[in-house]
Design an enzyme around this catalytic site. Structure first.
Site, PDB file in Angstrom:
ATOM      1  CD  GLU A  45      -5.757  -0.097   2.156  1.00 44.13           C
ATOM      2  OE1 GLU A  45      -6.943  -0.079   2.515  1.00 44.13           O
ATOM      3  OE2 GLU A  45      -4.866   0.534   2.729  1.00 44.13           O
ATOM      4  CD  GLU A  54      -3.423   4.429   0.880  1.00 44.16           C
ATOM      5  OE1 GLU A  54      -3.960   4.460   2.001  1.00 44.16           O
ATOM      6  OE2 GLU A  54      -4.009   4.044  -0.147  1.00 44.16           O
TER       7      GLU A  54
HETATM    8  C1  GAL Z   1      -6.443   3.236   3.355  1.00 45.04           C
HETATM    9  C2  GAL Z   1      -7.055   3.346   1.972  1.00 45.04           C
HETATM   10  C3  GAL Z   1      -7.209   4.796   1.549  1.00 45.04           C
HETATM   11  C4  GAL Z   1      -7.821   5.601   2.669  1.00 45.04           C
HETATM   12  C5  GAL Z   1      -6.971   5.458   3.901  1.00 45.04           C
HETATM   13  C6  GAL Z   1      -7.464   6.277   5.080  1.00 45.04           C
HETATM   14  O1  GAL Z   1      -6.728   2.012   3.959  1.00 45.04           O
HETATM   15  O2  GAL Z   1      -6.289   2.685   0.997  1.00 45.04           O
HETATM   16  O3  GAL Z   1      -8.021   4.860   0.413  1.00 45.04           O
HETATM   17  O4  GAL Z   1      -9.112   5.139   2.901  1.00 45.04           O
HETATM   18  O5  GAL Z   1      -6.951   4.114   4.284  1.00 45.04           O
HETATM   19  O6  GAL Z   1      -6.662   6.112   6.200  1.00 45.04           O
END
Ligand code: GAL
Length: 634
Positions: free
Chosen positions: A144, A315
């Protein structure tokens, strides 16, 4: 193309004894991908040049033996403490001049040469070790870029690199002085060495200076990423991805994406609704357990363009997160809906974040597919359901949408540098056009400013502040109905007002004679419905008025297939504009009930209900959090 599912996993958080069972359970859910490694630098290299590969070799083997494919992350978003000991000035510096300290993540400045060298070293070591590993089937660079406002750094390293960047761009300091208009306020420089970063000035810095600093900062992200890509591409044939964020405009994702094979993004619909959608309180209440009906789709379409057709959700939110002002649980069915919506927009894979909820550290209240005690969390059933459904579904048939919406990161910075009024944001302007198109039931391709727009029937380019001549003529030549404005072509490349005055569009006699910004409680009523809000231009010229104020002043004007919109339209005004353009282009529209959205692929129309009530659609009753698939005759 086959659709697949995956999950994010942190073997280094769990005892070795449970890895085999974890892997077996992942395979039983029907997952294909497991992303690992992206924060594990300290476990891989506990001390400088002391490497411990045993656990990572083992984890990859365990996952691979269970039939899973690994996405391996480079760990450069979390340099261990010893890296900072080696390079005490590697931290990014905020606008107040304060270093951003160790103790969370992303604590590096993109311009620091020593840190870049450390990154090249660790990425080379990883790529040498796993580049040909049969189980490592994709890679993710870093994590990110830009998250936690980390693109911009006012460090000494950034200052030196910025001066080099300016010298390259302008060649002579006189050229820079002319381009920036430094005659104003005696700001001329006698040498590039005198130029500082645009923070801590008494009042606002020269906007041309600020905009160039944004461009430079974006280029630093791209070159930081490119260094990893070069190392990896030389050592593996597996595709390379990065996981982008939602509403992250600090760097030009098209530039970074051009070096990668796949774009991916991290989709947290409930967290984003409060944290970054910018919706009003009533919308937030209505969609608290579903997420905004357009925000995910917008990013699916944006990142499909960034990935040149290949994209994933790296994710996917599986339950309550821990980081928004409030963290509700999704309605039952939403994890399935979000997954299918991504597939409907062309995703190759959707990976859930994360496998098991961590009982320690910052994200201990963030749900996963498993609870901290390893029992099933609610989302795992939906993941299983999606896995069964995609196994039975026909292959994905991507298709070109009838409408293209241009997204220009350079314009986003220009609006930030000189918004000319509170709350004027390029992202919101483009997003509101996107919402209006979706309310008409249209499928949309978001495209880069340089994209080939041949074949689209409607092309929208609102707010693209600087339009190079080539772009103007590409748009003017196209057969599409083209919408430009407000503020399209309003500045030249160095942020000055061009003469002849904007938009200076070939074949369109419209001139922006004056601009004003409006208080929220002073909208300007339009004849026939809707308002101009926030921003309004006074237009002159002989083109045909297509929207006017109640008092008769032109707000939108047209000549042939080009429409110039000289104001920020509210929802009603945008609905009128968009419906009119679609009708002129001969595209069929379908008014959506609130919360219902559609997306077409080559063979199917998908219906999604983000709303709280069941609705009747032409293909049947659609429950809240429901999804329907309509076969299209081809
Ligand atoms: C994302 C990040 C992850 C985790 C997640 C939690 O932004 O890439 O590592 O922190 O959020 O929601």
């Amino acid at each position: 193309m086959k659709r697949t599912l995956g999950v994010c996993y942190y073997p280094e958080h769990w005892p070795r004894e449970i890895w085999d069972e974890d892997a077996a359970r992942m395979a039983a859910v029907g997952l294909t991908w497991v992303r690992i490694g992206e924060f594990a630098w300290k476990r891989i290299e506990p001390q400088p040049d002391v490497l411990d590969w045993t656990w990572l070799d083992d984890a990859i083997e365990v996952l691979g033996a269970a039939g899973l494919k690994v996405v391996l992350g480079t760990p450069t978003a979390t340099p261990p403490r010893w890296v900072l000991n080696r390079h005490p000035d590697m931290l990014a510096v905020d606008a107040e001049g304060r270093p951003r300290k160790f103790g969370s993540r992303r604590h590096y400045c993109f311009s620091h040469q020593g840190y870049r060298a450390e990154c090249r070293r660790i990425v080379t070591l990883m790529a040498d070790r796993y580049g040909r590993n049969q189980h490592v089937a994709a890679w993710q660079t870093d994590n990110e870029y830009g998250c936690h406002e980390t693109v911009i750094s006012y460090s000494d390293a950034a200052g030196a690199a910025f001066r080099d960047w300016l010298a390259q761009r302008y060649q002579s300091v006189d050229a820079l002085n002319r381009a920036w208009g430094n005659a104003f306020w005696s700001m001329d420089y006698d040498s590039f060495d005198e130029i500082d970063l645009p923070n801590l000035t008494v009042t606002e810095p020269n906007p041309a200076h600020a905009l160039d600093f944004r461009r430079f900062s974006s280029d630093q992200v791209a070159s930081f990423n490119r260094a990893q890509v070069e190392i990896l591409h030389a050592r593996t044939d597996a595709p390379l991805a990065h996981n982008y964020m939602g509403r992250e405009i600090g760097f030009d994702h098209f530039r970074v994406g051009a070096d990668l094979d796949i774009a991916s993004w991290d989709s947290y619909p409930l967290g984003f609704l409060e944290d970054r959608v910018g919706a009003d309180a009533e919308t937030q209440r209505l969609y608290a357990r579903q997420g905004d009906p357009d925000f995910q789709a917008f990013h699916h379409d944006l990142y499909r363009a960034v990935g040149r057709g290949r994209w994933w959700v790296m994710e996917q939110q599986p339950g309550p997160v821990n980081w928004a002002p409030h963290n509700p649980a999704p309605l039952p069915g939403m994890v399935r809906l979000w997954s299918w919506e991504a597939f409907a927009h062309g995703a190759e894979a959707v990976c859930y974040f994360r496998w098991r909820q961590a009982p320690f550290a910052q994200e201990q209240m963030h749900s996963g597919l498993l609870r901290p005690d390893s029992s099933d969390a609610p989302a795992i059933d939906e993941a299983c359901q999606v896995a069964r459904e995609i196994a039975a579904a026909p292959e994905l048939a991507p298709v070109r949408a009838p409408v293209a919406l241009i997204f220009d990161f350079d314009a986003a910075w220009a609006w930030q540098v000189q918004p000319h009024g509170q709350g004027l944001s390029y992202f919101e302007l483009v997003f509101e056009h996107y919402r209006a198109l979706r309310r008409q039931g249209l499928s949309i391709d978001i495209v880069a400013p340089e994209a080939d727009i041949e074949g689209y029937r409607v092309v929208l380019a609102p707010g693209v502040m600087h339009m190079p001549d080539e772009m103007k003529s590409r748009l003017a030549r196209s057969d599409a109905q083209v919408l430009i404005g407000p503020r399209s072509a309003a500045r030249d490349a160095s942020f000055s007002i061009p003469v002849p005055l904007p938009p200076a569009w070939p074949g369109l006699d419209v001139t922006v004679a004056r601009v004003e910004t409006l208080r929220p409680d002073l909208p300007v009523t339009l004849a026939g419905g809707g308002h101009a809000v926030r921003y309004l231009e006074t237009l002159e010229g002989t083109a045909e008025p297509v929207l006017t104020t109640a008092a008769g002043a032109p707000v939108a004007m047209r000549s042939g297939a080009v429409t110039y919109m000289g104001g920020w339209g509210d929802d009603t005004a945008l609905d009128r504009l968009v419906a009119d353009l679609a009708a002129r282009a001969g595209i069929e529209t379908r008014k959506m009930l609130s919360g219902v959205r559609v997306r077409e692929t080559g063979t199917e129309r998908f219906w999604f209900n983000y709303g709280p009530d069941p609705v009747e659609t032409p293909v049947g009753r659609l429950e809240p959090a429901g999804m329907l698939r309509e076969r299209l005759v081809t």
